[in-house]
Design an enzyme around this catalytic site. Structure first.
Site, short mmCIF file in Angstrom:
data_model
loop_
_atom_site.label_atom_id
_atom_site.label_comp_id
_atom_site.label_asym_id
_atom_site.label_seq_id
_atom_site.Cartn_x
_atom_site.Cartn_y
_atom_site.Cartn_z
N GLU A 122 0.83 -1.20 0.00
CA GLU A 122 0.00 0.00 0.00
C GLU A 122 0.86 1.25 0.00
O GLU A 122 2.04 1.19 0.30
CB GLU A 122 -1.00 0.03 1.15
CG GLU A 122 -0.58 -0.63 2.41
CD GLU A 122 -1.54 -0.44 3.54
OE1 GLU A 122 -2.71 -0.83 3.43
OE2 GLU A 122 -1.10 0.09 4.58
N LYS A 124 2.68 4.51 1.07
CA LYS A 124 3.17 5.06 2.33
C LYS A 124 2.90 6.56 2.27
O LYS A 124 3.49 7.28 1.47
CB LYS A 124 4.67 4.78 2.48
CG LYS A 124 5.26 5.36 3.74
CD LYS A 124 6.63 4.77 3.98
CE LYS A 124 7.49 5.47 4.98
NZ LYS A 124 6.96 6.48 5.83
N ASP A 126 2.99 10.31 3.26
CA ASP A 126 3.95 11.15 3.96
C ASP A 126 3.21 12.22 4.76
O ASP A 126 3.00 13.34 4.31
CB ASP A 126 4.91 11.80 2.95
CG ASP A 126 6.14 12.36 3.64
OD1 ASP A 126 6.34 12.03 4.82
OD2 ASP A 126 6.87 13.14 3.01
N TYR A 236 -4.83 3.04 8.08
CA TYR A 236 -4.31 1.80 7.51
C TYR A 236 -4.09 0.68 8.52
O TYR A 236 -3.63 -0.37 8.15
CB TYR A 236 -3.00 2.06 6.76
CG TYR A 236 -2.05 2.98 7.50
CD1 TYR A 236 -1.45 2.59 8.69
CD2 TYR A 236 -1.78 4.25 7.02
CE1 TYR A 236 -0.60 3.43 9.38
CE2 TYR A 236 -0.92 5.11 7.70
CZ TYR A 236 -0.34 4.69 8.88
OH TYR A 236 0.49 5.53 9.56
N LYS A 327 11.15 3.11 0.39
CA LYS A 327 11.00 4.55 0.09
C LYS A 327 11.51 4.85 -1.31
O LYS A 327 12.56 4.34 -1.73
CB LYS A 327 11.79 5.36 1.11
CG LYS A 327 11.19 5.25 2.51
CD LYS A 327 10.92 6.61 3.08
CE LYS A 327 11.85 6.97 4.20
NZ LYS A 327 11.64 8.33 4.66
N CYS A 421 12.97 48.90 -3.77
CA CYS A 421 12.14 47.97 -4.54
C CYS A 421 12.64 47.96 -5.99
O CYS A 421 12.73 49.02 -6.62
CB CYS A 421 10.68 48.41 -4.49
SG CYS A 421 9.65 47.48 -5.64
N CYS A 424 9.56 49.56 -8.36
CA CYS A 424 9.16 50.97 -8.33
C CYS A 424 10.26 51.88 -7.79
O CYS A 424 10.12 53.10 -7.81
CB CYS A 424 7.87 51.15 -7.53
SG CYS A 424 8.11 50.91 -5.76
N CYS A 439 8.18 46.17 0.11
CA CYS A 439 8.16 47.45 -0.59
C CYS A 439 7.00 48.23 0.03
O CYS A 439 5.89 47.71 0.17
CB CYS A 439 7.91 47.21 -2.08
SG CYS A 439 7.26 48.64 -2.94
N CYS A 444 2.97 50.60 -6.05
CA CYS A 444 4.02 49.90 -6.81
C CYS A 444 3.34 49.01 -7.86
O CYS A 444 2.47 48.20 -7.51
CB CYS A 444 4.85 49.05 -5.86
SG CYS A 444 5.94 47.89 -6.69
S1 IVH Z 1 1.82 0.62 8.88
C1 IVH Z 1 3.57 -1.06 12.94
N1 IVH Z 1 1.09 1.70 6.64
O1 IVH Z 1 5.14 5.45 8.05
C2 IVH Z 1 3.69 0.06 12.01
N2 IVH Z 1 2.46 2.98 8.08
O2 IVH Z 1 8.00 4.85 8.53
C3 IVH Z 1 2.41 0.31 11.35
N3 IVH Z 1 2.93 5.23 7.27
O3 IVH Z 1 4.94 4.65 11.44
C4 IVH Z 1 2.56 1.28 10.27
N4 IVH Z 1 1.77 5.07 5.41
O4 IVH Z 1 3.43 6.61 10.46
C5 IVH Z 1 1.79 1.86 7.75
N5 IVH Z 1 0.29 2.52 4.64
C6 IVH Z 1 0.99 2.69 5.76
C7 IVH Z 1 1.67 3.89 6.05
C8 IVH Z 1 2.40 3.99 7.23
C9 IVH Z 1 2.54 5.85 6.16
C10 IVH Z 1 3.80 5.83 8.28
C11 IVH Z 1 3.50 5.44 9.69
C12 IVH Z 1 4.67 4.62 10.09
C13 IVH Z 1 5.76 5.20 9.28
C14 IVH Z 1 6.91 4.25 9.12
#
Ligand code: IVH
Length: 685
Positions: A122, A124, A126, A236, A327, A421, A424, A439, A444
């Protein structure tokens, strides 16, 4: 030197480096988790961290429980009250290498001999990790990760996020007596770009990326500010859980479906893999598709699907053995910075801009990047003529992340902010404690243009055809030198401009005319009052009803509104005190703009609108949800997040799920997108 002393010195060197790395990592943890203002990239942090892990493995005698490798994240903030997590919030092992992902999968196969090991992949997200506790379906509290055991209680702030239900939905018998839900709060990429643009125009420091913006927003002690930011969430996993009898989940997929049925937002991108090849295939597919997601997605998370199998492989003190994060490397490009020019914003803020040798990065060619302010340039030591590294912050905004100092020739020039500026020639000033240089000349031409662009923009008065290029022509040719003069433009005047056909002139004049009757909040936002964003403009318009009543309000009157605090109130009063602003408002009044109906009960038009009633939006639609919600509100509707008996309409797009089922059960009127369009266009009222 003897072998012994060699060994001794090697371990002394290691001990010193370990201490140094710990100090560094502690500092970056603090900047990242507590101040939401990291100064190094994730990749560099991960490299330092990996170096520490490797050294500690080689010299286990130096491992101490307080090493950053033995703990998760940072300490909780002081100002919020603290809540213990019901089950610890672990972290994930991270890698940038496909080979490591392969090893992870093989390890799973070894730990579970003779079994297939179905995994899910899935996105990740940010953002900022969050844990919600629901008791008997009701939101009890929300906490940040903190140190993994105890977090900050951010319930009030989380309650401003519309997609997070206060009450779990779905069939009552499926509601668990207790559930701890884990996910990520994030700022949509598009909102990030908007917020930074506004902050830049107002001379406030910009956020480095959507994650920082989300973290900074969530840690605001003033929930009204959080509400205006437009945060969202994706869930998640679960922590502590007492399921309703007969509603136990056996797999991750079942859990996600369950969370979704409760009305919690979950990501709709998910892949299943049963071999290393399938895992890597999914990771690569996600790398392409993630760019279309609303949230910034910095990697893929690979997890065992079966809970029984997860139990068998277990976890370390820090992270589960059944999951791993891969990542994606941030795309970077090297190019030459030819020049640093100055842009003058709507409120007069001078912004230095890097003029770059055009370079392709993350899907588009970049030739310019904002450098924010003088401090930022000094901190990164960016000089004219440098070879610099470019990245896109939040995948949208080009940013100079680093200078290749080794490639300097000595001909590079240090940057100084100009004393006047550049547009102007007027004086500039720097307010106490602010990074922004402004400015001071309100006339301006640069400021006039930016104000006009803002006034005409989609989020404000929405005047089609009045974009940057047209504003440039109007101001340079002195056809309109303030926003009020737009309303006196004639076809003859416009015909003198280059490339203006009869049709486009007529369209522009019609669009300007139509803007006269825009709702008051659009005018308020369009005026560009310092600190007044869309959310505050809306609540000011709702509360005061007319521009005159707002102009007569004192700071105390203003502060009674939930969206207006001690910063915004004086900014509003100051705006209306200034003679040039009052003059402009009188000109707009004379031009016939809607200032709100005087002496009528407020909101009559909206209450009686074609779409009056409470709306819920669900499923996939052809336009962004915000845009549709906006259209509904414009016609008098109220848009809320979850279906209840009070809901009047459910707007259902493709693949509508639990909300649709619930609305059907409650006998609520279901409306498709084309039906909505017909209701809006209906002339019968
Ligand atoms: S599972 C036991 N699923 O990324 C850990 N984490 O670098 C359960 N994160 O701590 C985390 N997307 O804050 C999980 N699809 C995803 C995620 C996710 C982002 C974050 C989360 C985690 C950190 C790890």
């Amino acid at each position: 030197m003897s072998d012994d002393s060699d060994l001794f010195s090697a371990s002394a060197v290691a001990a010193a480096r370990i201490a140094e790395l710990r100090g560094e990592l502690e500092r970056h943890n603090r900047l990242y988790y507590e101040e939401a203002a990291p100064v190094i990239s994730d990749a560099l942090y991960d490299r330092l961290y990996a170096e520490l892990v490797a050294l500690e493995q080689k010299h286990p005698q130096f491992v101490t429980p307080d090493s950053p490798t033995q703990r998760v994240g940072g300490r909780p903030l002081e100002q919020f009250s603290q809540v213990p997590h019901l089950s610890p919030m672990l972290s994930l092992d991270n890698t940038y290498s496909e080979e490591e992902v392969g090893k992870f999968f093989v390890r799973l196969e070894k730990l579970l001999p003779g079994h297939a090991v179905p995994t899910v992949i899935e996105p990740k997200i940010d953002g900022v990790a969050i844990s919600l506790v629901y008791r008997d379906g009701k939101l009890s509290h929300a906490a940040t990760r903190g140190d993994g055991t105890v977090g900050d209680d951010v319930t009030r702030n989380v309650c401003t996020i519309r997609s997070i239900p206060q009450q779990l939905g779905g069939p009552a018998e499926a509601i668990p007596p207790l559930i701890e839900v884990r996910g990520e709060i994030y700022l949509p990429k598009a909102r990030f770009a908007e917020i930074n643009e506004e902050r830049q125009a107002e001379g406030l420091p910009v956020f480095a990326n959507p994650r920082n913006a989300a973290a900074g927003s969530l840690k605001q002690l003033d929930s009204a500010i959080v509400a205006g930011r437009g945060l969202d969430a994706i869930f998640y996993s679960t922590g502590a859980l007492e399921p309703a009898p007969g509603h136990e989940w056996k797999t991750h997929r079942e859990a996600l479906a369950g969370l979704k049925a409760f009305g919690l937002p979950v990501h709709d991108w998910l892949a299943i893999a049963e071999s290393v090849g399938e895992v890597l295939g999914a990771i690569r597919r996600l790398d392409v598709e993630r760019h279309g997601f609303l949230s910034e997605t910095d990697g893929a998370v690979i997890k065992l699907d079966s809970f029984a199998q997860r139990q068998r492989v277990g976890h370390t003190a820090k992270s589960p053995r059944w999951a791993m994060a891969y990542k994606y490397k941030a795309e970077q490009a090297e190019t030459r910075l030819h020049d640093i020019t100055i842009q003058v914003g709507r409120t007069g803020v001078l912004t230095p801009v890097a003029e770059l040798e055009p370079v392709f990065v993350s899907g588009s060619t970049v030739a310019r990047a904002t450098l924010h302010n003088e401090e930022e340039i000094a901190r990164k030591d960016i000089r004219k003529g440098d070879i610099v590294v470019i990245e896109k912050a939040g995948e949208v905004i080009p940013a100079v992340v680093e200078v290749r100092t080794a490639r300097r020739t000595g001909a590079e020039e240090v940057f100084r902010m100009p004393a006047n500026c550049p547009v102007c020639g007027g004086p500039v000033s720097r307010e106490e404690g602010q990074v922004a240089v402004r400015c001071l000349n309100p006339f301006c031409p640069a400021q006039v243009k930016r104000r006009m662009e803002h006034f005409a923009s989609r989020g404000a008065m929405d005047i089609e055809g009045l974009g940057e290029a047209m504003v440039e022509l109007l101001v340079t040719n002195q056809l309109a030198t303030n926003i009020a003069q737009l309303y006196h433009l004639t076809a003859e005047q416009l015909a003198t401009l280059p490339r203006s056909g009869e049709k486009s002139i007529a369209n522009l004049l019609a669009a300007i005319e139509a803007s006269k009757s825009r709702p008051l909040w659009r005018l308020l936002f369009g005026l560009g009052i310092l600190h007044v964003g869309v959310t505050s403009a809306r609540s000011l318009a709702d509360h005061f009803g007319t521009l005159d009543r707002l102009m007569a309000a004192t700071e105390d009157d203003l502060q009674t509104l939930p969206d207006v605090g001690p910063v915004v109130a004086p900014a509003i009063v100051n705006h209306f005190v200034r003679e040039e602003n009052r003059q402009l408002i009188e000109e707009l009044r004379a031009a016939g703009l809607n200032f709100g109906e005087r002496d009528e009960p407020r909101d009559t038009r909206r209450q009686g609108g074609k779409l009056a009633g409470t709306w819920v939006i669900t499923g996939t639609l052809s336009r962004p949800r915000d845009e549709i919600a906006e259209a509904i509100r414009d016609q008098g509707g109220k848009v809320v997040g979850s279906v209840s008996k009070k809901t009047s309409y459910l707007l259902a797009g493709e693949e509508a799920g639990s909300k649709l089922a619930k609305a059907e059960k409650l006998g609520i009127r279901i409306v498709t997108e084309s039906e909505l369009q017909a209701m809006i266009e209906d002339q019968g009222d």
